[in-house]
Design an enzyme around this catalytic site. Structure first.
Site, short mmCIF file in Angstrom:
data_model
loop_
_atom_site.label_atom_id
_atom_site.label_comp_id
_atom_site.label_asym_id
_atom_site.label_seq_id
_atom_site.Cartn_x
_atom_site.Cartn_y
_atom_site.Cartn_z
N CYS A 63 0.81 -1.22 0.00
CA CYS A 63 0.00 0.00 0.00
C CYS A 63 0.84 1.27 0.00
CB CYS A 63 -0.95 0.01 1.20
SG CYS A 63 -2.09 -1.39 1.22
N HIS A 73 -3.28 7.31 2.02
CA HIS A 73 -3.67 5.98 1.55
C HIS A 73 -5.09 5.71 2.04
CE1 HIS A 73 -4.02 1.80 0.88
NE2 HIS A 73 -3.77 1.43 2.12
N ASN A 109 -10.07 -0.11 -0.34
CA ASN A 109 -8.62 -0.03 -0.28
C ASN A 109 -8.06 -0.60 -1.59
OD1 ASN A 109 -5.88 -0.40 0.19
ND2 ASN A 109 -6.14 -1.21 2.26
#
Length: 339
Positions: free
Chosen positions: A130, A266, A296
């Site tokens: 990520c 993020h 996500n």
């Protein structure tokens, strides 16, 4: 001992003119299939309310059968090039941040290079889960400062739906697919924190925490594996480390949270994003939030949010933007950029 960060900050704000990696274009692509929370209710003991309350996620996009990470990345790349008013042939290098490559090798980046018709320059992937896009931006910044490339396409692209355990309600409802891209170009700045472009980066990793977020497959198992996560532990590390890396990057150029116009974090979980903004002393009115629509998307989440924010007219020239991310490894970091 003198403070190294402060020294770097003083140098950056007082030295002679220097090359900056300036953002020239942004773009993104999302697969057509939209998956609302309600779609999971038929197969899992979960609900729309349960997912929203714990993550802020309302829907996400899943790639179609046969649609690859390289496909998503190429579409996002074309959108960013169009936004920058450039042709693919004007790009010197291409970096793709991804944890879901189509093949073990070659890299997704070389596949995108071929799709765009590029026969010169160089292309490579970065894998920091990520945090991948932040790591890719730091590498692109270094390449531009070194004079190795003048224009670089930086892409975050993922097909996380391919590595999810759809019997695990704690993880499969959190992730989605998509891609975002930016074009960075070398420009000479004054060497102060008022310059446009990337002003500072801050990168970290700590392999001792690899077991709290990982995929249980690879060459050691002979399978692609599925994602495994200890959500509570990830949350704890994220809030602590994201605010710290943002403050560190800002400090390198003599800036503070008070100077920040926008945080583009993020997009993992709305509670993590809110807690991090609070730690930085910033309100949610200064945060680009897209997790509710995308879930996500790992390395794609920051460039996706950048592109969406730009399309909404959120950013104006001179705005100070902080990007921050944490992912498996653990790996985390931030980028300070002036729009």
């Amino acid at each position: 001992m003198p403070d190294a960060g402060a020294a770097i900050g003083r140098q950056t704000t007082s030295e002679a003119r220097q090359i900056r990696a300036v953002l020239k274009g942004v773009g993104h692509y999302l697969p057509n299939r939209v998956v609302p929370n309600s779609e999971f209710e038929a197969s899992l003991e979960t609900s729309d309310e349960w997912i929203r309350s714990r993550s802020g996620i309302e829907r996400r996009h899943f790639a179609a059968e046969g649609q690859t990470t390289a496909d998503l990345a190429s579409r996002a790349a074309r959108a960013a090039l169009a936004d920058a008013g450039l042709e693919a042939a004007e790009i010197d290098a291409l970096i793709v941040a991804t944890s879901t490559p189509d093949l073990t090798f070659p890299s997704v980046a070389t596949m995108v290079q071929a799709e765009l018709g590029l026969t010169t320059g160089f292309a490579f992937d970065i894998q920091a889960v990520c945090a991948g896009f932040v790591f890719a931006m730091a590498n692109a910044d270094a390449l531009i400062r070194a004079g190795t490339a003048r224009r670089i396409l930086v892409i975050g692209a993922e097909t996380f739906s391919r590595i999810l355990d759809f019997e695990d309600r704690a993880t499969c409802v959190l992730f989605g697919d998509g891609a975002g891209a930016v074009v960075l170009e070398a420009e000479e700045g004054e060497g102060t924190s008022a310059d446009r472009g990337i002003l500072a980066t801050d990168l970290h990793s700590d392999g001792r925490h690899r077991d709290i977020l990982y995929v249980n497959g690879g060459t050691s198992t002979g399978t692609s594996g599925v994602l495994k996560m200890q959500g509570r532990e990830v949350f704890r590390h994220a809030v602590e480390k994201l605010a710290a890396t943002a403050h560190s990057a800002l400090g390198k150029v003599g800036l503070t949270s008070a100077d920040v116009a926008w945080i583009v974090p993020h997009q993992a979980n709305s509670r993590i994003i809110e807690a991090t903004a609070k730690k930085m002393g910033l309100g949610m009115d200064r945060v680009i939030l897209t997790v509710q629509d995308h879930g996500n998307t790992s390395a794609a989440s920051i460039p996706l949010a950048l592109s969406v924010g730009a399309s909404q007219g959120r950013f104006k020239s001179g705005d100070l933007v902080v990007m921050e991310a944490i992912g498996g490894g653990l790996a985390w970091g931030s980028v300070v950029l002036r729009w």
